[in-house]
Design an enzyme around this catalytic site. Structure first.
Site, PDB file in Angstrom:
ATOM      1  N   ARG A  92       0.774  -1.086   0.042  1.00 34.45           N
ATOM      2  CA  ARG A  92       0.098  -0.028   0.019  1.00 34.45           C
ATOM      3  C   ARG A  92       0.775   1.218   0.056  1.00 34.45           C
ATOM      4  O   ARG A  92       0.473   2.191   0.447  1.00 34.45           O
ATOM      5  CB  ARG A  92      -1.068   0.126   1.126  1.00 34.45           C
ATOM      6  CG  ARG A  92      -2.118  -1.086   1.118  1.00 34.45           C
ATOM      7  CD  ARG A  92      -3.318  -0.704   1.920  1.00 34.45           C
ATOM      8  NE  ARG A  92      -4.040  -1.869   1.856  1.00 34.45           N
ATOM      9  CZ  ARG A  92      -4.166  -2.792   3.021  1.00 34.45           C
ATOM     10  NH1 ARG A  92      -3.149  -2.529   3.963  1.00 34.45           N
ATOM     11  NH2 ARG A  92      -4.897  -3.719   3.030  1.00 34.45           N
ATOM     12  N   LYS A 121       1.865  11.483 -11.700  1.00 36.65           N
ATOM     13  CA  LYS A 121       0.900   9.946 -12.369  1.00 36.65           C
ATOM     14  C   LYS A 121       2.096   8.989 -12.515  1.00 36.65           C
ATOM     15  O   LYS A 121       3.243   9.346 -13.213  1.00 36.65           O
ATOM     16  CB  LYS A 121       0.802  10.789 -13.928  1.00 36.65           C
ATOM     17  CG  LYS A 121      -0.318  11.664 -13.971  1.00 36.65           C
ATOM     18  CD  LYS A 121      -0.693  12.076 -15.211  1.00 36.65           C
ATOM     19  CE  LYS A 121      -1.934  12.924 -15.348  1.00 36.65           C
ATOM     20  NZ  LYS A 121      -2.480  13.228 -16.596  1.00 36.65           N
ATOM     21  N   GLU A 140       7.865  18.600 -25.284  1.00 39.48           N
ATOM     22  CA  GLU A 140       7.137  18.916 -24.144  1.00 39.48           C
ATOM     23  C   GLU A 140       7.384  20.252 -23.455  1.00 39.48           C
ATOM     24  O   GLU A 140       6.350  20.807 -22.825  1.00 39.48           O
ATOM     25  CB  GLU A 140       7.289  17.668 -22.945  1.00 39.48           C
ATOM     26  CG  GLU A 140       6.465  16.294 -23.181  1.00 39.48           C
ATOM     27  CD  GLU A 140       4.985  16.451 -22.896  1.00 39.48           C
ATOM     28  OE1 GLU A 140       4.544  17.429 -22.415  1.00 39.48           O
ATOM     29  OE2 GLU A 140       4.364  15.302 -22.998  1.00 39.48           O
ATOM     30  N   LYS A 174       4.984  23.143 -14.309  1.00 41.34           N
ATOM     31  CA  LYS A 174       4.276  21.941 -14.065  1.00 41.34           C
ATOM     32  C   LYS A 174       3.956  21.709 -12.683  1.00 41.34           C
ATOM     33  O   LYS A 174       2.591  21.535 -12.320  1.00 41.34           O
ATOM     34  CB  LYS A 174       4.808  20.735 -14.606  1.00 41.34           C
ATOM     35  CG  LYS A 174       4.292  19.468 -14.596  1.00 41.34           C
ATOM     36  CD  LYS A 174       4.803  18.263 -15.207  1.00 41.34           C
ATOM     37  CE  LYS A 174       3.715  17.033 -14.774  1.00 41.34           C
ATOM     38  NZ  LYS A 174       4.272  15.761 -15.427  1.00 41.34           N
ATOM     39  N   GLU A 211      -6.196  16.063 -11.467  1.00 42.56           N
ATOM     40  CA  GLU A 211      -6.767  16.279 -12.924  1.00 42.56           C
ATOM     41  C   GLU A 211      -8.176  16.399 -12.964  1.00 42.56           C
ATOM     42  O   GLU A 211      -8.923  15.906 -13.696  1.00 42.56           O
ATOM     43  CB  GLU A 211      -6.146  15.413 -13.791  1.00 42.56           C
ATOM     44  CG  GLU A 211      -6.438  15.808 -15.120  1.00 42.56           C
ATOM     45  CD  GLU A 211      -5.586  14.928 -16.213  1.00 42.56           C
ATOM     46  OE1 GLU A 211      -4.421  15.035 -16.346  1.00 42.56           O
ATOM     47  OE2 GLU A 211      -6.292  13.984 -16.826  1.00 42.56           O
ATOM     48  N   ARG A 260      -5.634  21.004 -14.271  1.00 39.56           N
ATOM     49  CA  ARG A 260      -4.370  20.214 -14.486  1.00 39.56           C
ATOM     50  C   ARG A 260      -4.478  19.780 -16.024  1.00 39.56           C
ATOM     51  O   ARG A 260      -3.560  19.459 -16.456  1.00 39.56           O
ATOM     52  CB  ARG A 260      -4.152  19.255 -13.717  1.00 39.56           C
ATOM     53  CG  ARG A 260      -2.965  18.256 -14.095  1.00 39.56           C
ATOM     54  CD  ARG A 260      -2.785  17.118 -13.090  1.00 39.56           C
ATOM     55  NE  ARG A 260      -1.536  16.326 -13.374  1.00 39.56           N
ATOM     56  CZ  ARG A 260      -0.754  15.466 -12.772  1.00 39.56           C
ATOM     57  NH1 ARG A 260      -0.977  15.529 -11.472  1.00 39.56           N
ATOM     58  NH2 ARG A 260       0.262  14.914 -13.157  1.00 39.56           N
ATOM     59  N   ASN A 293      -2.628  18.670 -20.868  1.00 39.39           N
ATOM     60  CA  ASN A 293      -2.889  17.522 -21.976  1.00 39.39           C
ATOM     61  C   ASN A 293      -2.748  17.993 -23.268  1.00 39.39           C
ATOM     62  O   ASN A 293      -2.994  17.687 -24.052  1.00 39.39           O
ATOM     63  CB  ASN A 293      -4.146  16.877 -21.409  1.00 39.39           C
ATOM     64  CG  ASN A 293      -4.020  15.947 -20.208  1.00 39.39           C
ATOM     65  OD1 ASN A 293      -3.073  15.844 -19.814  1.00 39.39           O
ATOM     66  ND2 ASN A 293      -5.195  15.869 -19.554  1.00 39.39           N
ATOM     67  N   HIS A 307      -2.094  16.287 -26.317  1.00 42.86           N
ATOM     68  CA  HIS A 307      -1.990  14.756 -26.233  1.00 42.86           C
ATOM     69  C   HIS A 307      -3.051  14.077 -26.534  1.00 42.86           C
ATOM     70  O   HIS A 307      -2.891  12.940 -26.621  1.00 42.86           O
ATOM     71  CB  HIS A 307      -1.709  14.724 -24.408  1.00 42.86           C
ATOM     72  CG  HIS A 307      -0.154  14.998 -23.866  1.00 42.86           C
ATOM     73  ND1 HIS A 307       0.108  16.126 -24.019  1.00 42.86           N
ATOM     74  CD2 HIS A 307       0.542  14.114 -23.476  1.00 42.86           C
ATOM     75  CE1 HIS A 307       1.325  16.027 -23.544  1.00 42.86           C
ATOM     76  NE2 HIS A 307       1.501  14.910 -23.260  1.00 42.86           N
ATOM     77  N   HIS A 329      -1.597  11.127 -28.431  1.00 37.77           N
ATOM     78  CA  HIS A 329      -1.669   9.582 -27.670  1.00 37.77           C
ATOM     79  C   HIS A 329      -2.335   8.705 -28.846  1.00 37.77           C
ATOM     80  O   HIS A 329      -1.745   7.492 -29.042  1.00 37.77           O
ATOM     81  CB  HIS A 329      -2.646   9.844 -26.714  1.00 37.77           C
ATOM     82  CG  HIS A 329      -1.838   9.837 -25.375  1.00 37.77           C
ATOM     83  ND1 HIS A 329      -2.361  10.127 -24.151  1.00 37.77           N
ATOM     84  CD2 HIS A 329      -0.440  10.142 -24.912  1.00 37.77           C
ATOM     85  CE1 HIS A 329      -1.702  10.248 -23.212  1.00 37.77           C
ATOM     86  NE2 HIS A 329      -0.342  10.139 -23.612  1.00 37.77           N
ATOM     87  N   HIS A 366       6.882   9.664 -27.624  1.00 34.48           N
ATOM     88  CA  HIS A 366       6.148  10.584 -26.983  1.00 34.48           C
ATOM     89  C   HIS A 366       6.093  11.936 -27.393  1.00 34.48           C
ATOM     90  O   HIS A 366       5.168  12.632 -27.779  1.00 34.48           O
ATOM     91  CB  HIS A 366       5.969  10.137 -25.600  1.00 34.48           C
ATOM     92  CG  HIS A 366       5.057  10.963 -24.842  1.00 34.48           C
ATOM     93  ND1 HIS A 366       3.645  10.647 -24.971  1.00 34.48           N
ATOM     94  CD2 HIS A 366       5.362  12.249 -24.158  1.00 34.48           C
ATOM     95  CE1 HIS A 366       3.197  11.609 -24.140  1.00 34.48           C
ATOM     96  NE2 HIS A 366       3.866  12.505 -23.719  1.00 34.48           N
TER      97      HIS A 366
END
Lengths: 367, 367
Positions: free
Chosen positions: A113, A135, A177, A225, A235, A239, A243, A246, A250, A269
């Protein structure tokens, strides 16, 4: 002092260091973990002063390509932790690119955990993107990062020395980025500088890639960021400005992995995000009245440094189908994007139709 | 209103309802998810007024025993979510015992980096323990709950109607966790009542198990747990009081699963915790001067209702080896337990030696 567990503040600490060895020792000393487990990308192992001697025996080397960013690899990392008898008071150090830090972050966050982890990003892309913001995750059944959790590292340690080990293509991968960060820089961050990050990036010599100047730009990108993530860690709204580029990006990336051919490298990417930004800037111009000049500036950078995408118009339908499955969508089968009213003025949760998406793809493929 | 994401407060809302149907509809209406995915224990499906009609087509039935509480089963649940096109604005409803709610909570918390879930516990044990507090997870390589995250449900809905469907053994299984709650009830909660929870539990007719009185005790137990979890959501200190009986208990449980024989049922969690509490009360008496009367009271309950444990003295070494691997240990190979100075005065982070552990096992097996 124990490993600090960030409960409410998902923005991790980050530090840019000149001497990786001593900076890491300092951080580890301040946390006093009962043990340290390193997970290191096998390609970077010899390229730093992080010798095996320092790392000692509690080190697992991994080669993690995008296609190995899976639950099977996570299980290898868990097995390593169990074999070392890692407890919740230990700490994990992830040394590698974004694929590795995303995966190791997820493995650490779900082991017993949650055990704390430190990111040591070794690529420009990981420095300015994956290694901060919390993330973590892996690909599942071909869907990118579709299994994961939000779990910030206890610290992100950026050593610019890695940059000298990277090929130009890898630097461009990360620079995309940074360009995105320049396009969405919030006004309260921008006002702390004499000019905008976007202008500073346009002035930067992308061919020579001087490291010292790049390091200053990295610092600013990570600060942007972190400011955004601190305001909306999970998000739920703001946030999503991160993206930008993206949703289209993606889809390109997923398609290139699905079509991957032994002789053709799948799309990186950063390259995918650059192409995605062009499509989304096109929609920003046509739908929100963003100045066409911004689209032209980014198109120039693409043609000059990145080259055109390998996809073609006939891929449109498959790309749109992938966009409809994107986890960023809030309602099933709609397409959700972040667009720009202007540089520094992103607008989240813009829903576009399949026809609009098709038009933007056509624009990109016609360049 | 969207699904509330609890960022800092890990204590979920809980509600005790008379009409499950209407209470669940009310909650779902207030959250306005874009879709609802049910994961329901196949054994309870017909036993409630949650008919298939209400659940509709977005329902996955699972049979989850302790041995199926694995990543493979999590993958079945993820696959169901993907097949339904579940987005982050959907919600998952987990209807079942603690094994199911732990597993579904983990699947929801890691699907697309987290989708909200509602727990509908169907066993007494799940009502008073697993379904609140935000611990989710699965067993991994035979180690209980060793992979998981802290992720509270958006709501826990307790319908006492389920209790009438349970055999006496299952009620005793949950009652053991209630006894634990009575032993650790903090003074600020206790002061709100005319007498302590422990005294109220001792007075309760454990043979007849009247439901109305039990419901009042459940409410009090959940409130105690929520108060403790709110103060320390990630078990950095105080929350460890909830682990009273669990260091010895988990070892017994793990051993019984490892030795499981087709003809012999493995030990249930509540029974294991009850036996664990006797061993840990023995150490509380010998090491912290807890009154022997408390140990005698619990021993009486054991002999009267639960029976003696099936393990024997010759299992001691294996049990101690399992205790050393417990994830609650902060340092490798030590044994960390919560002990009591008195009823309502638990002390966390007590390290015991293997010899002390052996003595406590001997006491338990000699009863």
């Amino acid at each position: 002092m124990h490993i600090r567990k960030k409960k409410c503040n998902f923005a991790a600490d980050f530090m840019i260091c000149e001497d990786l060895h001593s900076a890491l020792s300092k951080i580890l000393n301040s946390y006093e973990p009962d043990q340290v487990c390193f997970v290191v990308d096998e390609n970077v192992e010899e390229k730093s002063d992080l010798s095996r001697t320092q790392i000692g025996l509690k080190c697992c080397t991994l080669s993690v390509s995008e296609s190995e960013k899976t639950l099977d690899t996570v299980q290898r990392v868990w097995d390593f932790f169990f074999a070392q008898g890692l407890t919740r008071r230990g700490v994990v150090v992830a040394v590698g690119g974004g694929v590795l830090t995303d995966l190791v972050g997820f493995a650490a966050a779900t082991y017993k955990r949650g055990v704390g982890y430190i990111n040591v990003p070794t690529t420009l892309l990981a420095m300015v993107d994956a290694s901060t913001g919390g993330k973590t995750g892996v690909n599942y059944r071909g869907l990118k990062n579709s299994i994961g959790v939000f779990a910030p590292p206890v610290e992100t340690l950026i050593w610019p020395g890695w940059l000298q080990t990277l090929p130009a293509k890898e630097l461009l991968n990360g620079f995309a980025e940074m360009l995105k960060t320049g396009l969405i820089e919030p006004s309260d961050v921008r006002s702390q500088y004499s000019d905008g990050l976007w202008e500073a990036l346009l002035r930067y010599d992308i061919e020579a890639m001087p490291i010292e100047e790049l390091t200053l730009l990295i610092r600013r990108c990570v600060a942007v960021k972190e400011a955004i993530v601190a305001a909306d860690p999970k998000e739920e709204g703001l946030r999503k400005v991160l993206n930008f580029g993206h949703t289209f990006g993606h889809a390109l990336e997923e398609l290139s992995h699905a079509q991957a051919h032994p002789d053709v490298e799948p799309l990186d990417h950063g390259y995918a995000v650059l192409y995605g930004m062009i499509a989304e800037l096109y929609l920003s111009v046509t739908k929100l009245g963003c100045e066409r000049e911004v689209l032209q500036q980014l198109t120039q950078i693409m043609l000059h440094a990145y080259g055109k995408p390998a996809c073609k118009c006939s891929d449109r339908e498959r790309l749109i189908a992938l966009m409809k499955q994107d986890k960023k969508n809030e309602r099933a089968a709609e397409i959700n994007v972040t667009l720009l009213r202007a540089v520094g003025s992103p607008v989240v949760n813009q829903t576009i139709t399949a026809d609009e998406a098709a038009e933007a793809w056509e624009y990109l493929f016609s360049l």
